[in-house]
Design a protein around this motif. Structure first.
Motif, PDB file in Angstrom:
ATOM      1  N   GLU A  74      17.995  13.357  12.338  1.00  0.00           N
ATOM      2  CA  GLU A  74      18.693  12.131  11.939  1.00  0.00           C
ATOM      3  C   GLU A  74      18.023  11.473  10.732  1.00  0.00           C
ATOM      4  OE1 GLU A  74      20.132  10.069  15.923  1.00  0.00           O
ATOM      5  OE2 GLU A  74      18.067  10.811  16.080  1.00  0.00           O
ATOM      6  N   LEU A  75      16.762  11.807  10.504  1.00  0.00           N
ATOM      7  CA  LEU A  75      16.008  11.214   9.405  1.00  0.00           C
ATOM      8  C   LEU A  75      15.213  12.301   8.701  1.00  0.00           C
ATOM      9  CD1 LEU A  75      15.287   8.449   8.068  1.00  0.00           C
ATOM     10  CD2 LEU A  75      13.294   8.393   9.586  1.00  0.00           C
ATOM     11  N   HIS A  76      15.264  12.297   7.369  1.00  0.00           N
ATOM     12  CA  HIS A  76      14.662  13.347   6.563  1.00  0.00           C
ATOM     13  C   HIS A  76      13.143  13.377   6.686  1.00  0.00           C
ATOM     14  CE1 HIS A  76      12.966  14.572   2.513  1.00  0.00           C
ATOM     15  NE2 HIS A  76      13.648  15.656   2.845  1.00  0.00           N
ATOM     16  N   TYR A  77      12.582  14.512   7.026  1.00  0.00           N
ATOM     17  CA  TYR A  77      11.168  14.876   6.851  1.00  0.00           C
ATOM     18  C   TYR A  77      10.182  13.790   7.306  1.00  0.00           C
ATOM     19  CZ  TYR A  77       7.759  17.953   4.524  1.00  0.00           C
ATOM     20  OH  TYR A  77       6.738  18.832   4.242  1.00  0.00           O
ATOM     21  N   PHE A  78      10.259  13.434   8.576  1.00  0.00           N
ATOM     22  CA  PHE A  78       9.356  12.432   9.165  1.00  0.00           C
ATOM     23  C   PHE A  78       9.465  11.055   8.500  1.00  0.00           C
ATOM     24  CE2 PHE A  78       7.394  16.456  10.324  1.00  0.00           C
ATOM     25  CZ  PHE A  78       7.022  16.249  11.643  1.00  0.00           C
ATOM     26  N   GLY A  79      10.591  10.773   7.861  1.00  0.00           N
ATOM     27  CA  GLY A  79      10.747   9.481   7.195  1.00  0.00           C
ATOM     28  C   GLY A  79       9.952   9.376   5.912  1.00  0.00           C
ATOM     29  N   GLN A  80       9.939  10.447   5.130  1.00  0.00           N
ATOM     30  CA  GLN A  80       9.153  10.471   3.889  1.00  0.00           C
ATOM     31  C   GLN A  80       9.619   9.420   2.878  1.00  0.00           C
ATOM     32  OE1 GLN A  80       9.755  14.034   1.551  1.00  0.00           O
ATOM     33  NE2 GLN A  80       7.700  13.926   0.652  1.00  0.00           N
ATOM     34  N   ILE A  81      10.924   9.317   2.676  1.00  0.00           N
ATOM     35  CA  ILE A  81      11.431   8.371   1.670  1.00  0.00           C
ATOM     36  C   ILE A  81      11.233   6.921   2.124  1.00  0.00           C
ATOM     37  CG2 ILE A  81      13.496   7.601   0.439  1.00  0.00           C
ATOM     38  CD1 ILE A  81      14.376  10.554   0.347  1.00  0.00           C
ATOM     39  N   PRO A  82      11.498   6.574   3.396  1.00  0.00           N
ATOM     40  CA  PRO A  82      11.136   5.219   3.834  1.00  0.00           C
ATOM     41  C   PRO A  82       9.649   4.908   3.665  1.00  0.00           C
ATOM     42  CG  PRO A  82      12.637   6.216   5.403  1.00  0.00           C
ATOM     43  CD  PRO A  82      12.285   7.287   4.432  1.00  0.00           C
ATOM     44  N   ALA A  83       8.783   5.903   3.883  1.00  0.00           N
ATOM     45  CA  ALA A  83       7.343   5.675   3.705  1.00  0.00           C
ATOM     46  C   ALA A  83       7.019   5.348   2.257  1.00  0.00           C
ATOM     47  CB  ALA A  83       6.557   6.910   4.157  1.00  0.00           C
ATOM     48  N   LEU A  84       7.631   6.053   1.323  1.00  0.00           N
ATOM     49  CA  LEU A  84       7.384   5.801  -0.097  1.00  0.00           C
ATOM     50  C   LEU A  84       7.832   4.393  -0.486  1.00  0.00           C
ATOM     51  CD1 LEU A  84       8.547   9.264  -1.464  1.00  0.00           C
ATOM     52  CD2 LEU A  84       6.214   8.373  -1.578  1.00  0.00           C
ATOM     53  N   ASN A  85       8.985   3.991   0.000  1.00  0.00           N
ATOM     54  CA  ASN A  85       9.481   2.648  -0.329  1.00  0.00           C
ATOM     55  C   ASN A  85       8.686   1.555   0.389  1.00  0.00           C
ATOM     56  OD1 ASN A  85      12.085   2.657  -2.137  1.00  0.00           O
ATOM     57  ND2 ASN A  85      12.224   4.468  -0.828  1.00  0.00           N
ATOM     58  N   ASP A  86       8.232   1.839   1.605  1.00  0.00           N
ATOM     59  CA  ASP A  86       7.359   0.901   2.290  1.00  0.00           C
ATOM     60  C   ASP A  86       6.084   0.687   1.480  1.00  0.00           C
ATOM     61  OD1 ASP A  86       6.637  -0.350   5.198  1.00  0.00           O
ATOM     62  OD2 ASP A  86       4.873   0.582   4.306  1.00  0.00           O
ATOM     63  N   CYS A  87       5.516   1.781   0.977  1.00  0.00           N
ATOM     64  CA  CYS A  87       4.298   1.698   0.174  1.00  0.00           C
ATOM     65  C   CYS A  87       4.539   0.875  -1.087  1.00  0.00           C
ATOM     66  CB  CYS A  87       3.821   3.102  -0.188  1.00  0.00           C
ATOM     67  SG  CYS A  87       2.278   3.150  -1.117  1.00  0.00           S
ATOM     68  N   LEU A  88       5.655   1.111  -1.736  1.00  0.00           N
ATOM     69  CA  LEU A  88       6.002   0.394  -2.959  1.00  0.00           C
ATOM     70  C   LEU A  88       6.011  -1.116  -2.735  1.00  0.00           C
ATOM     71  CD1 LEU A  88       7.160   0.861  -5.939  1.00  0.00           C
ATOM     72  CD2 LEU A  88       9.393   0.493  -4.874  1.00  0.00           C
ATOM     73  N   TYR A  89       6.678  -1.552  -1.675  1.00  0.00           N
ATOM     74  CA  TYR A  89       6.814  -2.990  -1.426  1.00  0.00           C
ATOM     75  C   TYR A  89       5.573  -3.583  -0.765  1.00  0.00           C
ATOM     76  CZ  TYR A  89      11.603  -3.171  -3.026  1.00  0.00           C
ATOM     77  OH  TYR A  89      12.718  -3.144  -3.830  1.00  0.00           O
ATOM     78  N   ARG A  90       4.908  -2.803   0.065  1.00  0.00           N
ATOM     79  CA  ARG A  90       3.719  -3.301   0.753  1.00  0.00           C
ATOM     80  C   ARG A  90       2.619  -3.686  -0.239  1.00  0.00           C
ATOM     81  NH1 ARG A  90       1.613  -2.202   6.219  1.00  0.00           N
ATOM     82  NH2 ARG A  90       3.522  -0.996   6.557  1.00  0.00           N
ATOM     83  N   TYR A  91       2.503  -2.908  -1.332  1.00  0.00           N
ATOM     84  CA  TYR A  91       1.415  -3.125  -2.296  1.00  0.00           C
ATOM     85  C   TYR A  91       1.920  -3.676  -3.632  1.00  0.00           C
ATOM     86  CZ  TYR A  91      -0.918  -0.651   1.331  1.00  0.00           C
ATOM     87  OH  TYR A  91      -1.388  -0.307   2.572  1.00  0.00           O
ATOM     88  N   MET A  92       3.157  -4.135  -3.644  1.00  0.00           N
ATOM     89  CA  MET A  92       3.778  -4.595  -4.880  1.00  0.00           C
ATOM     90  C   MET A  92       2.968  -5.699  -5.567  1.00  0.00           C
ATOM     91  SD  MET A  92       7.736  -5.721  -5.417  1.00  0.00           S
ATOM     92  CE  MET A  92       8.336  -4.028  -5.399  1.00  0.00           C
ATOM     93  N   TYR A  93       2.382  -6.593  -4.790  1.00  0.00           N
ATOM     94  CA  TYR A  93       1.627  -7.705  -5.375  1.00  0.00           C
ATOM     95  C   TYR A  93       0.138  -7.607  -5.066  1.00  0.00           C
ATOM     96  CZ  TYR A  93       6.231  -9.448  -6.389  1.00  0.00           C
ATOM     97  OH  TYR A  93       7.525  -9.552  -6.866  1.00  0.00           O
TER      98      TYR A  93
END
Length: 268
Positions: A74-93
């Motif tokens: 139901e979700l691609h590759y252990f949620g790889q793309i959500p992880a990348l976007n989480d990282c982007l926003y988590r460390y944005m500032y």
């Protein structure tokens, strides 16, 4: 990180990233071996590493491969793309720049030593607040060739007893071909200029992306052969990693000793 056991390459990558000037590394972890966890705990205590538990597979049927035919879910590759976007926003500032790549990938400058020196060069040449895209160069781990006679490798005998890949044993790359030249690249971005990202590149950003000249910087990807029919004599030697070895090798040995993977009085 899922079902991860590659201890040696993990240590080597984290030490190389520090030599490149990185001061924070984030790992999205689903599962790993006890030996890997020992390394994660070590770097967490040192203040370099932050481990984000990534347990989507407890709640969603995730695919275990990057292609649907490798394992549908139901979700691609252990949620790889959500992880990348989480990282982007988590460390944005929190971070001026964020690099989005895997543990077996290293973006190495060719004209300077560190990312601290590289990024101002990229800003001047390609513009600030861009997504910088780095060409993927594959160094196959299933082929081992001695370096040219003019090159000498640092001592690394004791590493043979540590689980995982030794990146200094794989200094020959596949030639770049048109089919792969623009595939599987990875990026460094100003996270405040990006709205959404994917595995390779960004989906939406303020100022777009620029390909970085391979003679300025490129990505070294130490993994299995991508061109399975390639003859060994077609591989191209690249000793750029060896230019870091005077600092890199002692640093790796120190971590392996302090985590119990090498004897305390190892002579390497």
């Amino acid at each position: 990180m899922f079902d991860f056991t590659n201890v040696l390459q993990l240590v080597q990558s984290l030490e190389m990233l520090q030599l490149l000037g990185v001061n924070r590394v984030v790992v999205y972890k689903t599962s790993c071996s006890p030996e890997t966890q020992r390394i994660l705990d070590y770097y967490t205590q040192k203040g370099l590493l932050e481990v984000i538990p990534w347990s989507l597979s407890r709640y969603v049927n995730v695919s275990r491969g990057w292609l649907p035919e490798h394992g549908p879910g139901e979700l691609h590759y252990f949620g790889q793309i959500p992880a990348l976007n989480d990282c982007l926003y988590r460390y944005m500032y929190q971070s001026r720049y964020v690099a989005l790549h895997d543990i077996d990938e290293l973006i190495l400058p060719q004209k300077v030593v560190s990312w601290v020196e590289l990024l101002p060069l990229l800003e001047n040449k390609y513009g600030a607040n861009k997504c910088y895209m780095f060409e993927n160069n594959v160094f196959p781990i299933n082929i081992m060739l001695a370096p040219p006679a003019s090159q000498s490798l640092p001592p690394q005998t004791d590493w043979k007893n540590v689980t995982g890949v030794n990146i200094l044993a794989h200094l020959y790359q596949e030639p770049i071909i048109e089919e792969t030249h623009y595939n599987n690249f990875k990026i460094i971005v100003n996270p405040r200029a990006v709205f959404s990202t994917t595995v390779h590149g960004v989906l939406k950003s303020q100022h777009g992306c620029s390909w970085i000249d391979r003679n300025i910087a490129r990505m070294y990807h130490t993994r299995f052969l991508r061109q399975p029919n390639l003859a060994e004599d077609k591989l191209i030697y690249d000793g750029r990693l060896l230019s870091y070895s005077a600092h890199f090798t002692p640093a790796v040995n120190k971590v392996l000793r302090e985590t119990g993977f090498l004897p305390e009085h190892s002579t390497q």
